[in-house]
Write a protein that holds these residues in place. Sequence first.
Motif, PDB file in Angstrom:
ATOM      1  N   SER A 227      28.289  45.236  67.846  1.00 19.70           N
ATOM      2  CA  SER A 227      27.614  44.041  68.398  1.00 19.70           C
ATOM      3  C   SER A 227      28.639  42.894  69.088  1.00 19.70           C
ATOM      4  CB  SER A 227      26.704  43.448  67.447  1.00 19.70           C
ATOM      5  OG  SER A 227      27.426  42.505  66.601  1.00 19.70           O
ATOM      6  N   GLN A 228      28.302  42.087  69.897  1.00 20.19           N
ATOM      7  CA  GLN A 228      29.061  40.915  70.115  1.00 20.19           C
ATOM      8  C   GLN A 228      29.638  40.096  69.327  1.00 20.19           C
ATOM      9  OE1 GLN A 228      27.877  38.870  74.030  1.00 20.19           O
ATOM     10  NE2 GLN A 228      27.851  40.672  75.118  1.00 20.19           N
ATOM     11  N   ALA A 229      28.510  39.790  68.270  1.00 20.46           N
ATOM     12  CA  ALA A 229      28.785  38.838  67.397  1.00 20.46           C
ATOM     13  C   ALA A 229      29.896  39.373  66.390  1.00 20.46           C
ATOM     14  CB  ALA A 229      27.633  38.652  66.373  1.00 20.46           C
ATOM     15  N   THR A 230      29.868  40.670  66.079  1.00 16.52           N
ATOM     16  CA  THR A 230      30.931  41.376  65.298  1.00 16.52           C
ATOM     17  C   THR A 230      32.303  41.511  65.880  1.00 16.52           C
ATOM     18  OG1 THR A 230      29.222  42.828  64.228  1.00 16.52           O
ATOM     19  CG2 THR A 230      31.346  43.498  63.963  1.00 16.52           C
ATOM     20  N   ALA A 231      32.328  41.747  67.493  1.00 17.84           N
ATOM     21  CA  ALA A 231      33.530  41.828  68.124  1.00 17.84           C
ATOM     22  C   ALA A 231      33.983  40.533  68.216  1.00 17.84           C
ATOM     23  CB  ALA A 231      33.348  42.245  69.512  1.00 17.84           C
ATOM     24  N   SER A 232      33.356  39.534  68.193  1.00 17.60           N
ATOM     25  CA  SER A 232      33.940  38.056  68.171  1.00 17.60           C
ATOM     26  C   SER A 232      34.438  37.733  67.182  1.00 17.60           C
ATOM     27  CB  SER A 232      32.561  36.923  68.535  1.00 17.60           C
ATOM     28  OG  SER A 232      33.196  35.582  68.750  1.00 17.60           O
ATOM     29  N   GLN A 233      33.749  37.992  66.001  1.00 19.99           N
ATOM     30  CA  GLN A 233      34.413  37.625  64.613  1.00 19.99           C
ATOM     31  C   GLN A 233      35.641  38.327  64.624  1.00 19.99           C
ATOM     32  OE1 GLN A 233      31.354  38.622  61.917  1.00 19.99           O
ATOM     33  NE2 GLN A 233      30.084  36.979  62.223  1.00 19.99           N
ATOM     34  N   GLN A 234      35.859  39.719  64.838  1.00 25.37           N
ATOM     35  CA  GLN A 234      37.024  40.417  64.545  1.00 25.37           C
ATOM     36  C   GLN A 234      37.966  40.031  65.671  1.00 25.37           C
ATOM     37  OE1 GLN A 234      37.412  42.359  62.037  1.00 25.37           O
ATOM     38  NE2 GLN A 234      35.413  42.041  61.447  1.00 25.37           N
ATOM     39  N   LEU A 235      37.651  39.711  66.581  1.00 27.25           N
ATOM     40  CA  LEU A 235      38.677  39.054  67.682  1.00 27.25           C
ATOM     41  C   LEU A 235      39.318  37.691  67.432  1.00 27.25           C
ATOM     42  CD1 LEU A 235      37.045  40.392  71.012  1.00 27.25           C
ATOM     43  CD2 LEU A 235      39.363  41.026  70.109  1.00 27.25           C
ATOM     44  N   THR A 236      38.586  36.925  66.704  1.00 32.17           N
ATOM     45  CA  THR A 236      38.871  35.713  66.140  1.00 32.17           C
ATOM     46  C   THR A 236      39.971  36.044  65.017  1.00 32.17           C
ATOM     47  OG1 THR A 236      36.833  34.634  66.658  1.00 32.17           O
ATOM     48  CG2 THR A 236      38.251  33.487  64.946  1.00 32.17           C
ATOM     49  N   LEU A 237      39.646  36.856  64.260  1.00 35.17           N
ATOM     50  CA  LEU A 237      40.731  37.080  63.223  1.00 35.17           C
ATOM     51  C   LEU A 237      41.998  37.590  63.748  1.00 35.17           C
ATOM     52  CD1 LEU A 237      38.456  38.681  60.344  1.00 35.17           C
ATOM     53  CD2 LEU A 237      39.271  36.396  60.361  1.00 35.17           C
ATOM     54  N   LEU A 238      41.913  38.538  64.779  1.00 31.10           N
ATOM     55  CA  LEU A 238      43.082  38.864  65.454  1.00 31.10           C
ATOM     56  C   LEU A 238      43.866  37.883  66.052  1.00 31.10           C
ATOM     57  CD1 LEU A 238      41.418  42.218  67.004  1.00 31.10           C
ATOM     58  CD2 LEU A 238      43.217  42.142  64.695  1.00 31.10           C
ATOM     59  N   ARG A 239      43.162  37.054  66.588  1.00 26.56           N
ATOM     60  CA  ARG A 239      43.677  35.795  67.187  1.00 26.56           C
ATOM     61  C   ARG A 239      44.337  35.117  66.262  1.00 26.56           C
ATOM     62  NH1 ARG A 239      42.379  30.916  67.617  1.00 26.56           N
ATOM     63  NH2 ARG A 239      40.101  31.334  67.440  1.00 26.56           N
ATOM     64  N   ARG A 240      43.868  34.409  65.286  1.00 26.89           N
ATOM     65  CA  ARG A 240      44.437  34.041  64.249  1.00 26.89           C
ATOM     66  C   ARG A 240      45.751  34.463  63.630  1.00 26.89           C
ATOM     67  NH1 ARG A 240      39.273  31.999  60.562  1.00 26.89           N
ATOM     68  NH2 ARG A 240      38.377  30.675  62.227  1.00 26.89           N
ATOM     69  N   GLY A 241      45.941  35.816  63.647  1.00 30.04           N
ATOM     70  CA  GLY A 241      46.816  36.903  62.890  1.00 30.04           C
ATOM     71  C   GLY A 241      48.042  36.841  64.196  1.00 30.04           C
ATOM     72  N   GLY A 242      47.578  36.334  65.450  1.00 35.29           N
ATOM     73  CA  GLY A 242      48.637  36.724  66.300  1.00 35.29           C
ATOM     74  C   GLY A 242      48.713  37.619  67.044  1.00 35.29           C
ATOM     75  N   VAL A 243      47.647  38.560  67.009  1.00 32.76           N
ATOM     76  CA  VAL A 243      47.682  40.013  67.597  1.00 32.76           C
ATOM     77  C   VAL A 243      47.097  39.913  69.046  1.00 32.76           C
ATOM     78  CG1 VAL A 243      47.061  42.314  67.209  1.00 32.76           C
ATOM     79  CG2 VAL A 243      47.505  40.953  65.186  1.00 32.76           C
ATOM     80  N   VAL A 244      46.329  39.094  69.300  1.00 30.64           N
ATOM     81  CA  VAL A 244      45.731  38.950  70.412  1.00 30.64           C
ATOM     82  C   VAL A 244      45.874  37.428  70.852  1.00 30.64           C
ATOM     83  CG1 VAL A 244      44.288  40.914  70.310  1.00 30.64           C
ATOM     84  CG2 VAL A 244      43.214  38.732  69.869  1.00 30.64           C
ATOM     85  N   THR A 245      45.608  37.134  72.141  1.00 33.03           N
ATOM     86  CA  THR A 245      45.574  35.822  72.628  1.00 33.03           C
ATOM     87  C   THR A 245      44.209  35.686  73.475  1.00 33.03           C
ATOM     88  OG1 THR A 245      46.684  36.212  74.752  1.00 33.03           O
ATOM     89  CG2 THR A 245      47.826  35.584  73.009  1.00 33.03           C
TER      90      THR A 245
END
Length: 63
Positions: free
Chosen positions: A13-31
Amino acid sequence: MSVGEVAERVGISQATASQQLTLLRRGGVVTSRRDGKTVFYRADRDGALAALSDLQSYLATCC
């Protein structure tokens, strides 16, 4: 890619993707960047390499 594009590609789901991407952004893996209401994500090569290096170091000492 937008959150919707990521969600569609991986079959979540978009909600799940958004949550996971937020964590990856916080971890510096994505911008991310915002264009209106849409947030676009991109892999951060240096951040991903640093995270992998940290993981490798941890595994070398813990196991």
